[in-house]
Motif scaffolding. Structure first.
Motif, short mmCIF file in Angstrom:
data_model
loop_
_atom_site.label_atom_id
_atom_site.label_comp_id
_atom_site.label_asym_id
_atom_site.label_seq_id
_atom_site.Cartn_x
_atom_site.Cartn_y
_atom_site.Cartn_z
N PRO A 323 0.82 -1.04 -0.12
CA PRO A 323 0.10 0.22 0.04
C PRO A 323 0.80 1.14 -0.02
O PRO A 323 0.55 2.31 -0.64
N THR A 324 1.69 1.22 0.69
CA THR A 324 2.72 2.44 1.07
C THR A 324 3.50 2.68 -0.49
O THR A 324 3.51 3.84 -1.01
N LEU A 325 3.88 1.68 -1.14
CA LEU A 325 4.47 1.78 -2.51
C LEU A 325 3.50 2.11 -3.70
O LEU A 325 3.84 2.52 -4.79
N THR A 326 2.02 2.10 -3.25
CA THR A 326 1.02 2.65 -4.22
C THR A 326 0.64 3.99 -4.09
O THR A 326 0.56 4.85 -5.06
N VAL A 327 0.37 4.28 -2.93
CA VAL A 327 -0.46 5.59 -2.75
C VAL A 327 0.68 6.64 -2.87
O VAL A 327 0.26 7.70 -3.03
N ILE A 328 1.88 6.49 -2.35
CA ILE A 328 2.80 7.50 -2.60
C ILE A 328 3.13 8.16 -3.99
O ILE A 328 2.73 9.14 -4.43
N PRO A 329 3.34 7.21 -5.00
CA PRO A 329 3.43 7.60 -6.20
C PRO A 329 2.23 8.32 -6.83
O PRO A 329 1.85 9.18 -7.56
N MET A 330 0.94 7.50 -6.44
CA MET A 330 -0.64 8.05 -6.98
C MET A 330 -0.62 9.53 -6.62
O MET A 330 -1.28 10.19 -7.09
N SER A 331 -0.13 9.77 -5.37
CA SER A 331 -0.38 11.16 -4.84
C SER A 331 0.43 12.25 -5.79
O SER A 331 -0.13 13.40 -5.57
N PHE A 332 1.29 11.90 -6.84
CA PHE A 332 1.82 12.82 -7.54
C PHE A 332 1.23 12.62 -8.81
O PHE A 332 1.73 13.29 -9.97
N SER A 333 0.28 11.82 -9.06
CA SER A 333 -0.35 11.81 -10.42
C SER A 333 -1.29 12.81 -10.90
O SER A 333 -1.70 13.73 -9.85
N ALA A 334 -1.27 13.21 -11.95
CA ALA A 334 -2.13 14.31 -12.55
C ALA A 334 -3.51 13.93 -13.11
O ALA A 334 -4.29 14.85 -13.37
N SER A 335 -3.74 12.60 -13.00
CA SER A 335 -4.87 12.14 -13.46
C SER A 335 -6.27 12.43 -12.26
O SER A 335 -5.83 12.43 -11.47
N THR A 532 -7.49 13.29 -4.17
CA THR A 532 -7.00 14.06 -2.99
C THR A 532 -6.67 13.01 -1.93
O THR A 532 -5.83 12.93 -1.06
N ILE A 533 -7.60 11.84 -1.88
CA ILE A 533 -7.27 10.74 -0.79
C ILE A 533 -5.57 10.30 -1.15
O ILE A 533 -5.36 9.75 0.07
N SER A 534 -5.20 10.18 -2.26
CA SER A 534 -3.90 9.77 -2.33
C SER A 534 -2.92 10.59 -1.52
O SER A 534 -2.09 10.27 -0.88
N ALA A 535 -3.11 11.95 -1.71
CA ALA A 535 -2.11 12.88 -0.99
C ALA A 535 -2.31 12.85 0.28
O ALA A 535 -1.47 12.80 1.29
N ALA A 536 -3.68 12.61 0.86
CA ALA A 536 -3.95 12.45 2.33
C ALA A 536 -3.22 11.17 3.01
O ALA A 536 -2.77 11.29 3.86
N SER A 537 -3.43 10.19 1.99
CA SER A 537 -2.69 8.89 2.51
C SER A 537 -1.36 9.06 2.74
O SER A 537 -0.70 8.42 3.62
N SER A 538 -0.62 9.79 1.69
CA SER A 538 0.64 9.91 1.77
C SER A 538 1.31 10.61 2.86
O SER A 538 2.24 10.17 3.43
#
Length: 564
Positions: A323-335, A532-538
């Motif tokens: 999960p950590t390896l997933t949410v952190i990269p996703m928080s920088f996504s532009a999609s 935005t949940i990805s940034a909050a999770s990160s």
């Protein structure tokens, strides 16, 4: 003039210590009675009287076809998660006992980071990985299984629950294994037994208390899981916590919901009672992440970790940090959708997190609730821990069990009883209601942390200070408090993190002005598609993992320096 002997004054001292313990225990006990016991009794009464007096609500558990299927599905998933988790956790915990100090610190950190990382963050990551067109389907495509739908099935729920609950298996197993002298297996081999047979006949039975403790804990936690089935499952494959939520929050059927909650409670008490008899240890304390001092087999030297065990441990470690390896990269996504890996990069979701009125309000609410919960729970829990140390031993076990009860009772039942009571007194939908409920939930963590510190302290030190002329207040301030302070601070951190990550109670008590960060994160997935949940999770992952990593490294260096 005769001088009284130590034997003569000992009973008087014990009596005074016992009497002084009750005033310290009273505030925490009263808080739990008001916030937890009385609401629980009300739910029990409702289960027998709403909508009609009698046993109708309980009879429907075993006669209504839908409810019966939900109960069976819940018990089956909890059992499968426990069994699969044991198979994954046992070799990992065994490798922890064999690894060197630095590697052990890394392995412990890999367990503790997901242990305290937001459950919503981990479930969000699995939702992204298991969705149609996700990473897992891509990995299965070469085997001809790329078209298999995972999200919304019991399989997806089981995979995510196993990963989320894996630390609860590793920690008690490691606790038991670290107390086993590894030379016993070598002794069995020296008597002619093959290594596998020696391990099976000697080491495995000695480690069974940890296996039983971890498996029973995971089973009862899985029974009351709500977030994972709600996010990764479906209404057709609902578990009992989802049905309790619908009946209580949407239908206001507190009788039917209460009967389901009582069923969970009875199963929990039976399983934990049976496990406690077999394991002979305080299972609830495991939930606080406590670890024993390690006892190495060979005079402090670690044994060799075989190549197959290294590979297996690496696979389990990857599963724990996925999960950590997933949410952190996703928080920088532009999609604007939940896509992994990201196709383009941007900081827009961090900007949204710290500028959006909804997100900033939820962050402030969570910080306020966490700080006040930590303050209230630390004061009450610390007083209770000191009180426990002073009461008679015949009362200590029962009182300790009562203080830890919010940790043992299924989380969905705690949310139900709090919601039912607060709805009647006007605290539902208020931030103070969330703070009070979180305080009841956090008190056990403080009690465990402070009690552990008190048990390692020489109680004679305060008496020595008194014999040198220090007043009781001065002896407490200059001797006892500095020694217990690390436990108090640990309890305060645990209480804060517990409040910061709690979502089920906050979901039940939410209102437009009382939405915490976990509730906002949950709504961003279930109500609207908001990355935005990805940034909050990160942010939560970093806030939790960095201190844990630094503490583990510092602890390993201190132990290594002490040996030198």
């Amino acid at each position: 003039m005769a001088v009284p002997t130590a034997t003569a004054v000992a009973p008087a001292r014990i009596a005074r210590a016992s009497a002084s313990g009750w005033p310290l225990l009273l505030p925490a006990v009263a808080a739990l009675v008001i916030l937890f016991v009385v609401p629980l009794v009300n739910v029990v009464v409702d289960s027998f009287t709403e909508p009609n007096a009698g046993l109708g609500n309980y009879a429907s558990l075993f006669t209504d076809g839908y409810t019966l299927r939900v109960l069976g599905r819940t018990l089956l998933i909890a059992l499968v998660v426990s069994l699969v988790g044991v198979l994954l956790a046992y070799p990992y915990a065994y490798a922890m006992t064999l690894a060197g100090r630095t590697m052990r610190a890394v392995l412990v950190t890999v367990v503790l980071v997901p242990f305290w990382t937001s459950m919503l963050a981990r479930n969000f990551a699995w939702m992204v990985l298991l969705q149609d067109g996700g990473v897992v389907q891509d990995l299965l495509r070469p085997f001809g299984l790329g078209g298999v739908t995972l999200l919304g099935t019991p399989l997806a729920v089981g995979i995510a629950m196993t990963q989320v609950l894996l630390p609860f298996l590793v920690l008690p197993m490691y606790s038991a294994m670290s107390q086993i002298d590894g030379r016993l297996v070598a002794a069995g081999q020296s008597l002619g037994a093959p290594r596998a047979r020696s391990f099976r006949r000697v080491y495995l039975p000695l480690s069974m208390p940890g296996v039983v403790a971890g498996m029973s804990l995971v089973f009862v936690l899985a029974l009351g899981f709500y977030v994972t089935p709600a996010l990764l499952g479906s209404t057709q494959t609902a578990m009992i916590a989802q049905v309790i939520n619908v009946r209580a929050r949407e239908l206001l059927d507190f009788g039917g919901a209460g009967a389901m909650g009582m069923f969970l409670l009875v199963v929990t008490l039976v399983v934990l009672g049976f496990a406690r008899r077999l394991a002979g240890q305080n299972i609830a304390a495991v939930a606080a992440g406590g670890q024993p001092a390690r006892l190495t087999a060979g005079g402090g030297r670690s044994s060799e970790v075989r190549p197959w065990l290294r590979a297996y441990t690496a696979i389990v470690a990857i599963l724990l940090v996925v999960p950590t390896l997933t949410v952190i990269p996703m928080s920088f996504s532009a999609s604007q959708t939940f896509t992994f890996p990201p196709h383009s990069w941007s900081l827009r979701w961090y900007h949204e997190l710290f500028t959006s009125p909804e997100w900033t309000a939820s962050i402030l609410n969570s910080l306020q609730a966490g700080i006040l919960t930590a303050l209230f729970a630390t004061v009450l829990g610390t007083m209770a821990a000191f009180g426990l140390a002073r009461v008679s031993s015949r009362w200590r076990g029962a009182i300790n069990g009562f203080l830890l009860s919010p940790m043992i009772v299924p989380h969905i039942l705690v949310a139900l009883v709090v919601f039912s009571a607060f709805l009647r007194v006007g605290l539902s939908g208020t931030l103070i209601g969330i703070i009070l409920a979180h305080t009841a939930l956090a008190i056990p963590f403080v009690v465990i942390a402070v009690t552990a510190r008190l048990q390692g302290m020489d109680v004679r030190l305060a008496a020595v200070a008194g014999s040198l002329g220090a007043s009781p207040v001065s002896a407490f301030r200059r001797v006892t408090l500095p020694l217990v302070l690390p436990g108090i601070l640990s309890g305060a951190v645990l209480a804060f993190v517990t409040s910061l990550d709690e979502v089920v109670i906050a979901l039940f008590l939410q209102a437009p002005g009382a939405i915490t960060l976990p509730v906002q994160m949950y709504n961003s997935v279930t109500v609207q598609i908001d990355p935005t949940i990805s940034a909050a999770s990160s942010v939560i992952v970093v806030l939790v993992s960095v201190p844990i990593l630094l503490a583990q490294v510092a602890g390993a260096r201190r132990r290594q320096g002490g040996i030198r």
